[in-house]
Every structure is written in structure tokens, then in C-alpha cells.
Design a protein around this motif. Structure first.
Motif, mmCIF file in Angstrom:
data_model
loop_
_atom_site.group_PDB
_atom_site.id
_atom_site.type_symbol
_atom_site.label_atom_id
_atom_site.label_comp_id
_atom_site.label_asym_id
_atom_site.label_seq_id
_atom_site.Cartn_x
_atom_site.Cartn_y
_atom_site.Cartn_z
ATOM 1 N N ARG A 1 5.810 30.958 25.288
ATOM 2 C CA ARG A 1 6.058 30.814 26.728
ATOM 3 C C ARG A 1 6.725 29.465 27.016
ATOM 4 O O ARG A 1 7.685 29.390 27.798
ATOM 5 N N SER B 1 10.316 29.620 25.872
ATOM 6 C CA SER B 1 11.088 30.455 26.794
ATOM 7 C C SER B 1 11.410 29.688 28.074
ATOM 8 O O SER B 1 12.546 29.724 28.560
ATOM 9 N N LYS C 1 15.153 28.706 29.508
ATOM 10 C CA LYS C 1 15.563 29.034 30.879
ATOM 11 C C LYS C 1 16.009 27.793 31.622
ATOM 12 O O LYS C 1 17.031 27.790 32.314
#
Length: 108
Positions: A94, A97, A101
Motif C-alpha cells: 500500500r 502504491s 501515485k
């Protein structure tokens, strides 16, 4: 092959739009699969020049074999991991990620 198995016949540009790959790469792949008899090019009623790519019976069988092997392998992966290991791994993925982003948004 997966896209064709799940969605039915598609054009090469449609497949390319669903994947992080160029239309040219998808065309080469479609040509390779056709040479092996796994897909075939058929007329497209919506476009004269852009053929549809369709799995052949041989291609459908091959896709099902590969998918079954993948599912079998995936079902045993990580069996020795503890719940704490899985939670930590999820947290790390997470964070990675979110970082990707964030970096992507800054480049836009």
C-alpha cells in the motif's frame, strides 16, 4: 488470451487499450498466437479493415489449462506466512502504491 476468453472477440487496438502495451506489441503477439493456431482473425462487422481476434478451440483449451495451473500455484503461495507477515506485506505494498501515485501526479 485472457481478455479474449473473458470478453469475446476484440480488435487489436481494443486489447492494447486494456493493457500497458502498445498496439504494435499487441499486433505482434496476436500474429504469434495466430501462427500457433491459438487465435484467428475474423471479419469485423463494425469496421472493414480492423479485424477481430478470436480464440480458436485450441486457444480456449490452452487458456483454460494455463489458468488452471496458475490458480493451482496461486492457491499454495504464501501458505507458510503468518497473519502478521501478510498484514505487514499489505502495508508495504500500500505504501509503495501510494508513493507511485504521488510521483505520477507530480509528473502530470
Amino acid at each position: 488470451m485472457r481478455s479474449l476468453a473473458l470478453l469475446g472477440s476484440l480488435t487489436v487496438p481494443q486489447v492494447a487499450q486494456m493493457r500497458p502495451a502498445s498496439r504494435q506489441r499487441m499486433q505482434r503477439l496476436a500474429n504469434e498466437l495466430a501462427a500457433k493456431g491459438l487465435v484467428e482473425f475474423i471479419d469485423n462487422p463494425r469496421h472493414r479493415r480492423s479485424k477481430l481476434v478470436r480464440l480458436t478451440p485450441k486457444g480456449d483449451t490452452r487458456y483454460r489449462e494455463l489458468n488452471a495451473r496458475l490458480l493451482s500455484t496461486a492457491s499454495t503461495m504464501g501458505a507458510a506466512l503468518s497473519e502478521a507477515d501478510i498484514r505487514k506485506t499489505t502495508e508495504i505494498v500500500r505504501e509503495l502504491s501510494d508513493d507511485v501515485k504521488s510521483r505520477s501526479e507530480r509528473l502530470s
